[in-house]
Design an enzyme around this catalytic site. Sequence first.
Site, PDB file in Angstrom:
ATOM      1  N   HIS A 151       0.828  -1.213   0.000  1.00 25.91           N
ATOM      2  CA  HIS A 151       0.000   0.000   0.000  1.00 25.91           C
ATOM      3  C   HIS A 151       0.865   1.267   0.000  1.00 25.91           C
ATOM      4  CE1 HIS A 151      -0.237  -0.627   4.656  1.00 25.91           C
ATOM      5  NE2 HIS A 151       0.786   0.143   4.369  1.00 25.91           N
ATOM      6  N   HIS A 154      -1.491   4.961   9.699  1.00 24.05           N
ATOM      7  CA  HIS A 154      -0.163   5.566   9.845  1.00 24.05           C
ATOM      8  C   HIS A 154      -0.295   6.890  10.598  1.00 24.05           C
ATOM      9  CE1 HIS A 154      -0.085   2.884   6.357  1.00 24.05           C
ATOM     10  NE2 HIS A 154       1.202   2.722   6.564  1.00 24.05           N
ATOM     11  N   HIS A 158      10.594  -3.876   3.043  1.00 23.84           N
ATOM     12  CA  HIS A 158      11.005  -2.472   2.966  1.00 23.84           C
ATOM     13  C   HIS A 158      11.422  -1.951   4.329  1.00 23.84           C
ATOM     14  CE1 HIS A 158       6.686  -1.944   3.947  1.00 23.84           C
ATOM     15  NE2 HIS A 158       6.793  -0.641   4.040  1.00 23.84           N
ATOM     16  N   GLU A 198       4.701  -5.519   8.231  1.00 23.63           N
ATOM     17  CA  GLU A 198       3.327  -5.321   7.735  1.00 23.63           C
ATOM     18  C   GLU A 198       2.771  -6.586   7.085  1.00 23.63           C
ATOM     19  OE1 GLU A 198       3.346  -0.521   6.762  1.00 23.63           O
ATOM     20  OE2 GLU A 198       3.470  -1.909   5.117  1.00 23.63           O
TER      21      GLU A 198
HETATM   22 FE   LIG Z   1       2.217   0.973   5.692  1.00 23.28          FE
END
Ligand SMILES: [Fe+2]
Length: 283
Positions: free
Chosen positions: A12, A59, A193, A240
């Site tokens: 995302h 977030h 990431h 995530e």
């Molecule tokens: Fe995220």
Amino acid sequence: MAEVVAGVGTSHVPAIGAAIDHGKTGDPYWKPLFVGYERAREWIAEVKPDVVILVYNDHASAFSLEVIPTFAIGVAAEFPPADEGYGPRPVPMVTGHPDLAWYLTESLILDEFDMTICNVLPVDHGLTVPLSIMFGQPEAWPVRVIPLAVNVIQYPPPTGQRCYRLGQAIARAVASYDEDLKVAIFGTGGMSHQLQGERAGLVNPEFDGHFLDRLGPDPESLLSISHADYIRKAGTEGIELVMWFIMRGALAPDVVEVHRHYHVAASNTAAGLIAYENAPTRS
Ligand SMILES: [Fe+2]
């Protein structure tokens, strides 16, 4: 009766949303990523789900570090796109399904998953970018959405095992809902990431490939990956990926992989997408 008919795992990455919003999807940098999404969009248009249960993480848009629910579900009629610092994304209002959301909430809590109930929930890129990836830029989203937010920001996030079991509980709850609804479930975030520190920009295609290879046929082999191993191998934000297990757990044990796309780099991350349908039951 309602039924979970399809599942999607997808990154995302906020920059993907920005590329869509600013008309850059045909630019040389972005084109290979977006070309890989085309088949998934055609497929979801054929599946035509009525509702998407969208598993994502907030977030610091709806929740700050003051209140950190491990699992939260949105039961409102509407969820406005959140202002993430540059104004809200220019995307349609997200329409909920309060009846099913409340039914899921009751079923899950009585099934011993202690959901936080959200009557108000602005939704950030974690939720709206997957909608844009799958449905493009419509006037109105073609599905109703039940947001399911997971804490993967503040240690400790839930385990992969716990997420998988929550997915299984969601499937049970949906299957007992007394209305003919086709439900899809999206698990979002990942893939490998890392956004900060000395290893910022870390991408691990080998880890991501293994994850994508195993998630369909043998998800249980991935459930014991520890939080420390996600950080080591997939970067600090790779954690995530536990959210994809909620999606996978909500599908049947046997699934058909209908689409896969993996691309490096989207912004400073690896971007992955995988789509499943439940395998036809053998009689
Ligand atoms: Fe995220």
